[in-house]
Design a protein around this motif. Structure first.
Motif, PDB file in Angstrom:
ATOM      1  N   TYR A  15      27.703 -17.903 -22.154  1.00 25.62           N
ATOM      2  CA  TYR A  15      28.157 -17.963 -23.546  1.00 25.62           C
ATOM      3  C   TYR A  15      27.485 -19.189 -24.195  1.00 25.62           C
ATOM      4  O   TYR A  15      27.938 -20.322 -24.028  1.00 25.62           O
ATOM      5  CB  TYR A  15      29.685 -18.081 -23.583  1.00 25.62           C
ATOM      6  CG  TYR A  15      30.276 -18.234 -24.972  1.00 25.62           C
ATOM      7  CD1 TYR A  15      29.897 -17.396 -26.023  1.00 25.62           C
ATOM      8  CD2 TYR A  15      31.222 -19.208 -25.246  1.00 25.62           C
ATOM      9  CE1 TYR A  15      30.438 -17.537 -27.289  1.00 25.62           C
ATOM     10  CE2 TYR A  15      31.777 -19.351 -26.513  1.00 25.62           C
ATOM     11  CZ  TYR A  15      31.378 -18.522 -27.527  1.00 25.62           C
ATOM     12  OH  TYR A  15      31.906 -18.664 -28.789  1.00 25.62           O
ATOM     13  N   ILE A  68      26.982 -13.601 -23.898  1.00 26.43           N
ATOM     14  CA  ILE A  68      28.142 -13.306 -24.744  1.00 26.43           C
ATOM     15  C   ILE A  68      27.952 -14.007 -26.077  1.00 26.43           C
ATOM     16  O   ILE A  68      27.570 -15.183 -26.117  1.00 26.43           O
ATOM     17  CB  ILE A  68      29.452 -13.900 -24.129  1.00 26.43           C
ATOM     18  CG1 ILE A  68      29.726 -13.350 -22.750  1.00 26.43           C
ATOM     19  CG2 ILE A  68      30.634 -13.708 -25.063  1.00 26.43           C
ATOM     20  CD1 ILE A  68      30.287 -11.992 -22.754  1.00 26.43           C
ATOM     21  N   ARG A  69      28.231 -13.301 -27.141  1.00 26.19           N
ATOM     22  CA  ARG A  69      28.265 -13.952 -28.463  1.00 26.19           C
ATOM     23  C   ARG A  69      29.494 -13.437 -29.206  1.00 26.19           C
ATOM     24  O   ARG A  69      29.915 -12.288 -29.019  1.00 26.19           O
ATOM     25  CB  ARG A  69      27.003 -13.616 -29.266  1.00 26.19           C
ATOM     26  CG  ARG A  69      25.740 -14.253 -28.726  1.00 26.19           C
ATOM     27  CD  ARG A  69      25.640 -15.748 -28.961  1.00 26.19           C
ATOM     28  NE  ARG A  69      25.365 -16.064 -30.350  1.00 26.19           N
ATOM     29  CZ  ARG A  69      25.368 -17.313 -30.837  1.00 26.19           C
ATOM     30  NH1 ARG A  69      25.665 -18.351 -30.060  1.00 26.19           N
ATOM     31  NH2 ARG A  69      25.098 -17.523 -32.117  1.00 26.19           N
TER      32      ARG A  69
END
Ligand code: PNS
Length: 166
Positions: A8, A88-89
């Motif tokens: 992330y 991950i965003r």
């Protein structure tokens, strides 16, 4: 069983409740989540890399499958080094989409083994951004509800030139 490691990435300048919400949810989906603070995001950060890593680590102590690190250079190289297959965003609003879409496609072009997975922000955090939090704090406003008390103390210390008690 496949070990699912997700990265992330972000600037986290500073770390907000919106970021924490994404990490909390990602930690329930993936075996391991690596929060990756970008060293060269091209912005002029308020907090040093060390401050941001320490700030995030403190906020994530309750999440045993989350680690915090920083990276220089390309995100795809860092992800590869960490054996992650997923980036991950968080997506807050449609306005985020164009930039996120471009970044996801670029990263996939650079490394076709990497996929970006978007987690949609909770509506209560969809307006929240680190820049807005910084502006409020710089003008002496109340950032309760946007960031943790610990991060609020870091902000207040930055804008009053004091060292926070952590
Ligand atoms: O929180 P941010 O500022 O939106 O995060 C942006 C970030 C750090 C994820 C992005 O700028 C990034 O991945 N930087 C590393 C450099 C890189 O890999 N660039 C090519 C992909 S677009």
């Amino acid at each position: 069983m496949k070990l699912r490691i997700a990265v992330y990435p972000g600037s986290f300048d500073p770390f907000t409740y919106g970021h924490l919400d994404i990490i909390d949810r990602a930690a329930q989906i993936f075996d391991q989540v690596i929060v990756a603070v970008s060293v060269n995001s091209g912005k002029n950060p308020l907090f040093t890399i060390e401050e941001r890593v320490a700030m995030i680590a403190k906020e994530c102590t309750h999440l045993k499958n989350v680690e915090v690190d920083c990276f220089y250079g390309l995100l795809v190289d860092f992800a590869c080094q960490k054996k992650a297959r997923v980036i991950i965003r968080g997506l807050r609003a449609v306005s985020d989409f164009e930039y996120e879409f471009q970044m996801a496609l670029t990263n996939r072009k650079l490394n076709p083994n990497l996929d970006t997975i978007f987690l949609v922000s909770q509506p209560k955090y969809s307006f929240l951004s680190s820049s807005i939090v910084k502006e409020i704090a710089s003008l002496g406003g109340n950032v309760t509800g946007f960031v943790s008390p610990g991060v609020a103390a870091w902000l207040s210390a930055k804008f009053t030139n004091k060292k926070p008690e952590v």
